[in-house]
Write a protein that holds these residues in place. Structure first.
Motif, PDB file in Angstrom:
ATOM      1  N   MET A 226      66.081  35.475  50.609  1.00  0.00           N
ATOM      2  CA  MET A 226      64.953  36.376  50.575  1.00  0.00           C
ATOM      3  C   MET A 226      63.819  35.773  51.392  1.00  0.00           C
ATOM      4  SD  MET A 226      62.754  38.486  48.425  1.00  0.00           S
ATOM      5  CE  MET A 226      61.176  38.718  49.008  1.00  0.00           C
ATOM      6  N   TRP A 227      63.102  36.592  52.133  1.00  0.00           N
ATOM      7  CA  TRP A 227      61.951  36.109  52.897  1.00  0.00           C
ATOM      8  C   TRP A 227      60.881  37.189  52.905  1.00  0.00           C
ATOM      9  CZ3 TRP A 227      60.010  38.292  57.389  1.00  0.00           C
ATOM     10  CH2 TRP A 227      60.786  39.298  57.954  1.00  0.00           C
ATOM     11  N   SER A 228      59.648  36.787  53.190  1.00  0.00           N
ATOM     12  CA  SER A 228      58.512  37.713  53.251  1.00  0.00           C
ATOM     13  C   SER A 228      57.619  37.339  54.409  1.00  0.00           C
ATOM     14  CB  SER A 228      57.672  37.628  51.980  1.00  0.00           C
ATOM     15  OG  SER A 228      58.402  38.011  50.860  1.00  0.00           O
ATOM     16  N   ALA A 229      56.990  38.330  55.003  1.00  0.00           N
ATOM     17  CA  ALA A 229      55.972  38.103  56.029  1.00  0.00           C
ATOM     18  C   ALA A 229      54.623  38.452  55.419  1.00  0.00           C
ATOM     19  CB  ALA A 229      56.241  38.970  57.253  1.00  0.00           C
ATOM     20  N   VAL A 230      53.674  37.539  55.512  1.00  0.00           N
ATOM     21  CA  VAL A 230      52.365  37.741  54.896  1.00  0.00           C
ATOM     22  C   VAL A 230      51.742  39.056  55.344  1.00  0.00           C
ATOM     23  CG1 VAL A 230      50.005  36.836  54.733  1.00  0.00           C
ATOM     24  CG2 VAL A 230      51.946  35.286  54.559  1.00  0.00           C
ATOM     25  N   GLN A 231      51.817  39.349  56.627  1.00  0.00           N
ATOM     26  CA  GLN A 231      51.173  40.566  57.136  1.00  0.00           C
ATOM     27  C   GLN A 231      51.791  41.843  56.574  1.00  0.00           C
ATOM     28  OE1 GLN A 231      52.819  38.378  59.081  1.00  0.00           O
ATOM     29  NE2 GLN A 231      54.201  39.453  60.456  1.00  0.00           N
ATOM     30  N   ASP A 232      53.023  41.762  56.061  1.00  0.00           N
ATOM     31  CA  ASP A 232      53.687  42.925  55.483  1.00  0.00           C
ATOM     32  C   ASP A 232      53.485  43.044  53.971  1.00  0.00           C
ATOM     33  OD1 ASP A 232      54.684  43.537  57.997  1.00  0.00           O
ATOM     34  OD2 ASP A 232      56.572  42.484  57.652  1.00  0.00           O
ATOM     35  N   ALA A 233      52.961  42.003  53.340  1.00  0.00           N
ATOM     36  CA  ALA A 233      52.767  42.014  51.885  1.00  0.00           C
ATOM     37  C   ALA A 233      51.602  42.932  51.517  1.00  0.00           C
ATOM     38  CB  ALA A 233      52.492  40.590  51.384  1.00  0.00           C
ATOM     39  N   PRO A 234      51.738  43.692  50.433  1.00  0.00           N
ATOM     40  CA  PRO A 234      50.633  44.555  50.010  1.00  0.00           C
ATOM     41  C   PRO A 234      49.407  43.709  49.653  1.00  0.00           C
ATOM     42  CG  PRO A 234      52.343  44.477  48.325  1.00  0.00           C
ATOM     43  CD  PRO A 234      52.869  43.749  49.519  1.00  0.00           C
ATOM     44  N   VAL A 235      48.240  44.267  49.894  1.00  0.00           N
ATOM     45  CA  VAL A 235      46.988  43.534  49.646  1.00  0.00           C
ATOM     46  C   VAL A 235      46.295  44.120  48.428  1.00  0.00           C
ATOM     47  CG1 VAL A 235      44.740  42.907  50.594  1.00  0.00           C
ATOM     48  CG2 VAL A 235      46.712  43.115  52.108  1.00  0.00           C
ATOM     49  N   ARG A 236      45.866  43.235  47.532  1.00  0.00           N
ATOM     50  CA  ARG A 236      45.065  43.656  46.375  1.00  0.00           C
ATOM     51  C   ARG A 236      43.759  42.880  46.388  1.00  0.00           C
ATOM     52  NH1 ARG A 236      47.474  42.162  40.947  1.00  0.00           N
ATOM     53  NH2 ARG A 236      45.633  41.012  40.395  1.00  0.00           N
ATOM     54  N   GLU A 237      42.644  43.573  46.442  1.00  0.00           N
ATOM     55  CA  GLU A 237      41.348  42.886  46.414  1.00  0.00           C
ATOM     56  C   GLU A 237      41.013  42.563  44.962  1.00  0.00           C
ATOM     57  OE1 GLU A 237      37.470  42.995  48.996  1.00  0.00           O
ATOM     58  OE2 GLU A 237      37.606  44.812  47.773  1.00  0.00           O
ATOM     59  N   LEU A 238      40.925  41.260  44.651  1.00  0.00           N
ATOM     60  CA  LEU A 238      40.617  40.816  43.295  1.00  0.00           C
ATOM     61  C   LEU A 238      39.121  40.881  43.028  1.00  0.00           C
ATOM     62  CD1 LEU A 238      42.940  37.689  43.065  1.00  0.00           C
ATOM     63  CD2 LEU A 238      43.392  40.013  42.255  1.00  0.00           C
ATOM     64  N   PHE A 239      38.351  40.410  44.003  1.00  0.00           N
ATOM     65  CA  PHE A 239      36.894  40.404  43.971  1.00  0.00           C
ATOM     66  C   PHE A 239      36.445  40.668  45.396  1.00  0.00           C
ATOM     67  CE2 PHE A 239      38.324  37.165  40.844  1.00  0.00           C
ATOM     68  CZ  PHE A 239      37.937  37.822  39.684  1.00  0.00           C
ATOM     69  N   PRO A 240      35.193  41.053  45.618  1.00  0.00           N
ATOM     70  CA  PRO A 240      34.748  41.273  47.002  1.00  0.00           C
ATOM     71  C   PRO A 240      35.025  40.050  47.887  1.00  0.00           C
ATOM     72  CG  PRO A 240      33.110  42.084  45.461  1.00  0.00           C
ATOM     73  CD  PRO A 240      34.145  41.346  44.639  1.00  0.00           C
ATOM     74  N   GLY A 241      35.793  40.263  48.967  1.00  0.00           N
ATOM     75  CA  GLY A 241      36.111  39.189  49.907  1.00  0.00           C
ATOM     76  C   GLY A 241      37.242  38.273  49.491  1.00  0.00           C
ATOM     77  N   ILE A 242      37.912  38.570  48.361  1.00  0.00           N
ATOM     78  CA  ILE A 242      39.027  37.750  47.877  1.00  0.00           C
ATOM     79  C   ILE A 242      40.235  38.662  47.684  1.00  0.00           C
ATOM     80  CG2 ILE A 242      39.891  36.229  46.071  1.00  0.00           C
ATOM     81  CD1 ILE A 242      36.997  35.374  45.543  1.00  0.00           C
ATOM     82  N   ARG A 243      41.285  38.404  48.491  1.00  0.00           N
ATOM     83  CA  ARG A 243      42.468  39.256  48.516  1.00  0.00           C
ATOM     84  C   ARG A 243      43.731  38.480  48.149  1.00  0.00           C
ATOM     85  NH1 ARG A 243      39.198  39.569  52.374  1.00  0.00           N
ATOM     86  NH2 ARG A 243      40.404  38.253  53.781  1.00  0.00           N
ATOM     87  N   LEU A 244      44.595  39.127  47.378  1.00  0.00           N
ATOM     88  CA  LEU A 244      45.855  38.530  46.943  1.00  0.00           C
ATOM     89  C   LEU A 244      47.008  39.299  47.562  1.00  0.00           C
ATOM     90  CD1 LEU A 244      46.986  36.353  44.966  1.00  0.00           C
ATOM     91  CD2 LEU A 244      47.204  38.209  43.303  1.00  0.00           C
ATOM     92  N   ARG A 245      47.979  38.558  48.107  1.00  0.00           N
ATOM     93  CA  ARG A 245      49.178  39.165  48.697  1.00  0.00           C
ATOM     94  C   ARG A 245      50.412  38.583  48.005  1.00  0.00           C
ATOM     95  NH1 ARG A 245      48.505  41.299  54.101  1.00  0.00           N
ATOM     96  NH2 ARG A 245      46.369  41.048  54.836  1.00  0.00           N
ATOM     97  N   PRO A 246      51.131  39.381  47.220  1.00  0.00           N
ATOM     98  CA  PRO A 246      52.351  38.875  46.583  1.00  0.00           C
ATOM     99  C   PRO A 246      53.471  38.685  47.616  1.00  0.00           C
ATOM    100  CG  PRO A 246      52.075  41.206  46.100  1.00  0.00           C
ATOM    101  CD  PRO A 246      50.852  40.766  46.862  1.00  0.00           C
ATOM    102  N   LEU A 247      54.148  37.541  47.537  1.00  0.00           N
ATOM    103  CA  LEU A 247      55.235  37.239  48.468  1.00  0.00           C
ATOM    104  C   LEU A 247      56.607  37.272  47.810  1.00  0.00           C
ATOM    105  CD1 LEU A 247      53.733  34.214  50.419  1.00  0.00           C
ATOM    106  CD2 LEU A 247      53.780  36.628  51.114  1.00  0.00           C
ATOM    107  N   TRP A 248      56.670  36.864  46.537  1.00  0.00           N
ATOM    108  CA  TRP A 248      57.970  36.708  45.877  1.00  0.00           C
ATOM    109  C   TRP A 248      57.773  36.646  44.369  1.00  0.00           C
ATOM    110  CZ3 TRP A 248      59.594  32.426  42.941  1.00  0.00           C
ATOM    111  CH2 TRP A 248      60.965  32.400  42.614  1.00  0.00           C
ATOM    112  N   ALA A 249      58.742  37.170  43.629  1.00  0.00           N
ATOM    113  CA  ALA A 249      58.773  37.047  42.166  1.00  0.00           C
ATOM    114  C   ALA A 249      60.202  36.731  41.752  1.00  0.00           C
ATOM    115  CB  ALA A 249      58.297  38.335  41.509  1.00  0.00           C
ATOM    116  N   GLY A 250      60.367  35.699  40.945  1.00  0.00           N
ATOM    117  CA  GLY A 250      61.685  35.285  40.481  1.00  0.00           C
ATOM    118  C   GLY A 250      62.018  35.888  39.130  1.00  0.00           C
TER     119      GLY A 250
END
Length: 100
Positions: A1-25
Motif C-alpha cells: 500500500m502507498w499514498s501520495a500526500v498531494q492526493d490525501a484528503p485535507v481536513r483543517e483542524l484549526f486555522p492554518g493547520i491541516r491534517l492529511r490521512p495517509l494510512w490506517a492499519g
C-alpha cells in the motif's frame, strides 16, 4: 500500500493547520501528514491517548511548547503525554500513531 500526500484528503483542524490521512492499519495504527502555516498554534492541549505519537519533522521548525525541533528531528511522545504544537516558520510533520 502507498499514498501520495498531494492526493490525501485535507481536513483543517484549526486555522492554518491541516491534517492529511495517509494510512490506517487494522489494529488502529495510523499515519498522517500535518501541515502548519507560519505563526500557527494548536488550540488547547494535544494529549496522546490511547497510545504514543511519533513525529518526524519533514520541513520547517516545529515547537512543542517547550523547544524547537528543526527539519530532520524525531520526537517520541509517550502515551498520556501532552504538548501544544506550534510554529513560527511553518512546518510539515509526519505523524505515526502505532496504537491509534
Amino acid at each position: 500500500m502507498w499514498s501520495a500526500v498531494q492526493d490525501a484528503p485535507v481536513r483543517e483542524l484549526f486555522p492554518g493547520i491541516r491534517l492529511r490521512p495517509l494510512w490506517a492499519g487494522d489494529n488502529g495504527a495510523k499515519a498522517f501528514v500535518l501541515e502548519m502555516d507560519a505563526n500557527t498554534r494548536w488550540q488547547g492541549v494535544d494529549v496522546h491517548e490511547p497510545g504514543p505519537e511519533e513525529v518526524f519533522v519533514v520541513s520547517g521548525v516545529f515547537n512543542d511548547g517547550e523547544r524547537d525541533y528543526p527539519a530532520g528531528s524525531f520526537i517520541h511522545a509517550p502515551a498520556g503525554s501532552s504538548h501544544v504544537p506550534q510554529t513560527t516558520t511553518g512546518c510539515t510533520l509526519f505523524l505515526f500513531y502505532p496504537e491509534g
